[in-house]
Design a protein around this motif. Structure first.
Motif, PDB file in Angstrom:
ATOM      1  N   SER A 188     -11.299   8.578  -5.115  1.00  0.00           N
ATOM      2  CA  SER A 188     -12.473   8.556  -6.100  1.00  0.00           C
ATOM      3  C   SER A 188     -13.021   7.017  -5.957  1.00  0.00           C
ATOM      4  CB  SER A 188     -12.454   8.972  -7.291  1.00  0.00           C
ATOM      5  OG  SER A 188     -13.812   9.324  -7.875  1.00  0.00           O
ATOM      6  N   TRP A 189     -13.567   6.873  -4.440  1.00  0.00           N
ATOM      7  CA  TRP A 189     -13.808   5.440  -4.155  1.00  0.00           C
ATOM      8  C   TRP A 189     -14.897   4.856  -4.850  1.00  0.00           C
ATOM      9  CZ3 TRP A 189      -9.988   2.531  -2.022  1.00  0.00           C
ATOM     10  CH2 TRP A 189     -10.401   1.268  -1.262  1.00  0.00           C
ATOM     11  N   GLY A 190     -14.915   3.791  -5.549  1.00  0.00           N
ATOM     12  CA  GLY A 190     -16.043   3.061  -6.278  1.00  0.00           C
ATOM     13  C   GLY A 190     -16.990   2.705  -5.076  1.00  0.00           C
ATOM     14  N   LYS A 199     -17.685  -2.176   0.076  1.00  0.00           N
ATOM     15  CA  LYS A 199     -16.881  -1.473  -0.594  1.00  0.00           C
ATOM     16  C   LYS A 199     -16.495  -0.035   0.575  1.00  0.00           C
ATOM     17  CE  LYS A 199     -14.308  -0.884  -3.594  1.00  0.00           C
ATOM     18  NZ  LYS A 199     -14.612  -0.511  -4.869  1.00  0.00           N
ATOM     19  N   ALA A 200     -17.517   0.461   0.985  1.00  0.00           N
ATOM     20  CA  ALA A 200     -17.370   1.421   2.204  1.00  0.00           C
ATOM     21  C   ALA A 200     -16.726   0.970   3.358  1.00  0.00           C
ATOM     22  CB  ALA A 200     -18.698   1.905   2.413  1.00  0.00           C
ATOM     23  N   ILE A 250     -18.038   8.000  -2.730  1.00  0.00           N
ATOM     24  CA  ILE A 250     -18.646   7.614  -1.625  1.00  0.00           C
ATOM     25  C   ILE A 250     -18.775   8.460  -0.544  1.00  0.00           C
ATOM     26  CG2 ILE A 250     -18.978   5.168  -2.348  1.00  0.00           C
ATOM     27  CD1 ILE A 250     -17.186   4.431   0.081  1.00  0.00           C
ATOM     28  N   GLY A 251     -17.875   9.251  -0.662  1.00  0.00           N
ATOM     29  CA  GLY A 251     -17.668  10.123   0.614  1.00  0.00           C
ATOM     30  C   GLY A 251     -16.739   9.447   1.832  1.00  0.00           C
ATOM     31  N   ARG A 252     -17.058   9.700   3.042  1.00  0.00           N
ATOM     32  CA  ARG A 252     -16.344   8.912   3.976  1.00  0.00           C
ATOM     33  C   ARG A 252     -14.895   9.240   4.109  1.00  0.00           C
ATOM     34  NH1 ARG A 252     -20.100   4.374   5.196  1.00  0.00           N
ATOM     35  NH2 ARG A 252     -18.904   3.453   6.569  1.00  0.00           N
TER      36      ARG A 252
END
Length: 264
Positions: free
Chosen positions: A167-169, A174-175, A216-218
């Motif tokens: 659950s990446w902030g 960050k991406a 963020i998805g990805r």
């Protein structure tokens, strides 16, 4: 083997999130996937009272996931919260499928970028691997992706594939860090990496949860040599992909980083 990556957006209600598991797992089973991976915090999104939803691995939420898995004949990996010490919970990955039962508690807690996961979460202590149809999988959760030793330990324990549920902030850079780290961990461990993150709530017009890492998805599937075999955007999506682990011994013979590694 054929596997699926379910990039969803979980909410505050664990029962509604079970509906998402059923929907995406059914789609994965219809596509003849043997395993479907859901993100960290599938049970309940960050930014909510985790103690209020935490249940043991034999509790009703996990039993419901087992029921979905048994009904559809597919192995499910999904993030949930189990009781920890005192007022803390454990950030747990549940693995359940035909003849398969396992769980992993997140080892590296996200005390970074102004967020202190250790305020509410107990750390796990041991790597975990499991097997589906002759393919061995290792488990990791979100911030774990910054720590190569865990991925190497899983590979040395026989893992052909490392699963990362996140659950990446969001935030500056960050991406790019996520994309880089996922590919680097594949090369570090000469294993496939299946990285499944929460989709970005903004992609469906949902409000922000403040400082909570909501995704963020990805999501991506990466080869042992760092080639992205599948990539996803920011929206909710299901990806189905075939991977062939038969090449891993050849890759590890050509690039023996596990055998050559030294401790200092």
């Amino acid at each position: 083997m054929r596997l699926a990556v379910a990039q969803i957006i979980s909410g505050a209600d664990p029962d509604l999130n079970l509906d998402l598991i059923r929907e995406y797992a059914a789609r994965a089973a219809d596509a003849r996937a043997e395993l479907v991976v859901f993100p960290e915090a599938t049970m309940c999104a960050f930014g909510n009272d985790l103690n209020a939803v935490a249940e043991p691995l034999d509790g009703p939420w996990a039993e419901s996931v087992r029921g979905i898995s048994a009904e559809l004949g597919i192995t499910i990996v999904a993030g949930m919260f189990t009781p920890g010490q005192g007022a803390r919970v454990r950030n747990t990955l549940l693995v359940t499928g035909p003849g398969i039962e396992s769980a992993y508690d997140k080892i590296h807690l996200f005390d970074a970028f102004g967020f202190a996961e250790s305020d509410s979460v107990d750390a796990g202590v041991s790597p975990v691997t499991f097997e589906v149809g002759g393919t061995v999988f290792g488990l990791a959760t979100c911030y774990d992706v910054r720590f190569p030793a865990l991925f190497a330990a899983n590979a040395r324990a026989g893992a052909h594939v490392n699963i990362v549920c996140a659950s990446w902030g969001a935030g500056v850079g960050k991406a790019d860090q996520w994309d880089l780290l996922v590919r680097a961990r594949a090369v570090d461990s000469t294993s496939f990496v299946v990285a499944c993150g929460q989709a970005d709530p903004a992609s469906v017009g949902a409000p922000s949860a403040g400082t909570a890492p909501t995704g963020i998805g990805r999501s991506a599937v990466v080869s042992p040599l760092g080639v992205a075999l599948a990539t996803m955007g920011s929206e909710p999506e299901l990806a189905v992909i075939d991977i062939d682990t038969a090449d891993i011994p050849h890759v590890r013979a050509k690039l023996p980083v596990l055998a050559n590694a030294r401790s200092f």
